[in-house]
Design a protein around this motif. Sequence first.
Motif, short mmCIF file in Angstrom:
data_model
loop_
_atom_site.label_atom_id
_atom_site.label_comp_id
_atom_site.label_asym_id
_atom_site.label_seq_id
_atom_site.Cartn_x
_atom_site.Cartn_y
_atom_site.Cartn_z
N TYR A 33 40.28 11.58 34.39
CA TYR A 33 39.01 11.11 34.93
C TYR A 33 37.91 11.23 33.87
CZ TYR A 33 41.71 12.93 38.93
OH TYR A 33 42.71 13.24 39.84
N TYR A 35 33.67 11.54 33.98
CA TYR A 35 32.46 11.72 34.78
C TYR A 35 31.25 11.74 33.84
CZ TYR A 35 35.50 13.60 38.50
OH TYR A 35 36.47 13.79 39.45
N GLN A 37 27.14 13.36 33.85
CA GLN A 37 26.20 14.24 34.55
C GLN A 37 24.83 14.10 33.93
OE1 GLN A 37 26.92 18.52 34.41
NE2 GLN A 37 26.03 18.73 36.45
N LEU A 43 27.96 15.59 39.08
CA LEU A 43 28.77 14.66 38.30
C LEU A 43 29.08 13.41 39.10
CD1 LEU A 43 29.41 17.63 37.16
CD2 LEU A 43 31.49 16.58 36.25
N LEU A 45 31.65 9.91 39.05
CA LEU A 45 32.89 9.40 38.48
C LEU A 45 32.68 8.02 37.88
CD1 LEU A 45 35.96 9.87 38.14
CD2 LEU A 45 36.26 8.72 40.36
N TYR A 48 38.80 6.29 36.23
CA TYR A 48 39.89 7.24 36.32
C TYR A 48 41.22 6.51 36.07
CZ TYR A 48 40.57 5.45 41.09
OH TYR A 48 40.80 4.65 42.19
N PHE A 90 31.93 14.35 30.98
CA PHE A 90 33.02 15.28 31.19
C PHE A 90 34.30 14.52 31.49
CE2 PHE A 90 30.96 19.32 31.11
CZ PHE A 90 29.67 19.10 31.58
N GLN B 38 29.92 25.37 38.41
CA GLN B 38 29.57 25.02 37.05
C GLN B 38 28.63 26.09 36.51
OE1 GLN B 38 27.59 21.21 36.52
NE2 GLN B 38 28.46 20.97 34.48
N GLY B 43 31.96 22.68 31.70
CA GLY B 43 32.66 21.81 32.64
C GLY B 43 32.89 22.54 33.95
N PRO B 44 32.86 21.83 35.07
CA PRO B 44 33.10 22.47 36.36
C PRO B 44 34.45 23.19 36.39
CG PRO B 44 32.20 20.29 36.68
CD PRO B 44 32.52 20.42 35.21
N TYR B 87 29.53 23.58 44.01
CA TYR B 87 29.61 22.26 44.61
C TYR B 87 30.66 22.24 45.72
CZ TYR B 87 27.28 20.66 40.32
OH TYR B 87 26.41 20.47 39.27
N LYS B 94 39.09 11.43 44.00
CA LYS B 94 37.96 10.85 43.26
C LYS B 94 36.71 11.63 43.67
CE LYS B 94 38.66 6.68 44.84
NZ LYS B 94 39.85 6.95 45.70
N LEU B 95 36.53 12.78 43.04
CA LEU B 95 35.49 13.72 43.45
C LEU B 95 34.10 13.11 43.32
CD1 LEU B 95 36.85 16.96 41.78
CD2 LEU B 95 37.28 16.11 44.09
N SER B 96 33.26 13.39 44.31
CA SER B 96 31.87 12.96 44.28
C SER B 96 31.01 14.21 44.42
CB SER B 96 31.58 11.97 45.41
OG SER B 96 30.21 11.57 45.39
N PHE B 97 30.39 14.62 43.33
CA PHE B 97 29.59 15.84 43.30
C PHE B 97 28.17 15.55 43.75
CE2 PHE B 97 32.15 18.91 40.76
CZ PHE B 97 33.19 18.08 40.40
N GLY B 98 27.65 16.40 44.64
CA GLY B 98 26.25 16.32 44.99
C GLY B 98 25.46 17.22 44.07
#
Lengths: 113, 107
Positions: A33, A35, A37, A43, A45, A48, A90, B38, B43-44, B87, B94-98
């Motif tokens: 993947y 990402y 930020q 983050l 996406l 991928y 990332f 994080q 990196g997370p 988070y 397909k991660l979506s971070f807030g």
Amino acid sequence: NAGVTQTPKFRVLKTGQSMTLLCAQDMNHEYMYWYRQDPGMGLRLIHYSVGEGTTAKGEVPDGYNVSRLKKQNFLLGLESAAPSQTSVYFCASSWDKISYEQYFGPGTRLTVT
Amino acid sequence: DAKTTQPTSMDCAEGRAANLPCNHSTISGNEYVYWYRQIHSQGPQYIIHGLKNNETNEMASLIITEDRKSSTLILPHATLRDTAVYYCIAGDYKLSFGAGTTVTVRA
């Protein structure tokens, strides 16, 4: 076992220039993947890959291209950099799509002037 | 991915348990709950994930309500090194971070 590595760590580009970010993993992971930020945000996406030779768009794919010619490498390209692409990028990898955690690289800090 | 809601920030005393809440009322039946953190600009780092049952590993425990509309991450004995942005993500791979919760552990 280096995990996920990213090259370069820092880069400054001028508007309109191109560059490629390299992500490499030595864990034999299928999924990879990219990402980005932005300051103060989570983050998002970009693209991928679910296996060698495959790529797919994520949440914010515009202005980027990717390639996965080898299982261990995932390349992110900027064909014509814009100031809006200033961000920290990332890369991550994982065994599978649901049950396994993603392992993240240290990031590439890109500034476009 | 389901939208998640987390507090913007919280403080915790060193050595005490830290309980981080997360709301994900629109989560669908096949979506997991993931927690990452994080530290600084690194990196997370994956912490834990779950689908329906409560989960525990060496880092934390994850408590998911029966209706799956909310969850709580528990750091049992917070240390200064646990200061980070946490988070909560509800979705698939397909991660979506807030924006996450900024947790500050104080001595």
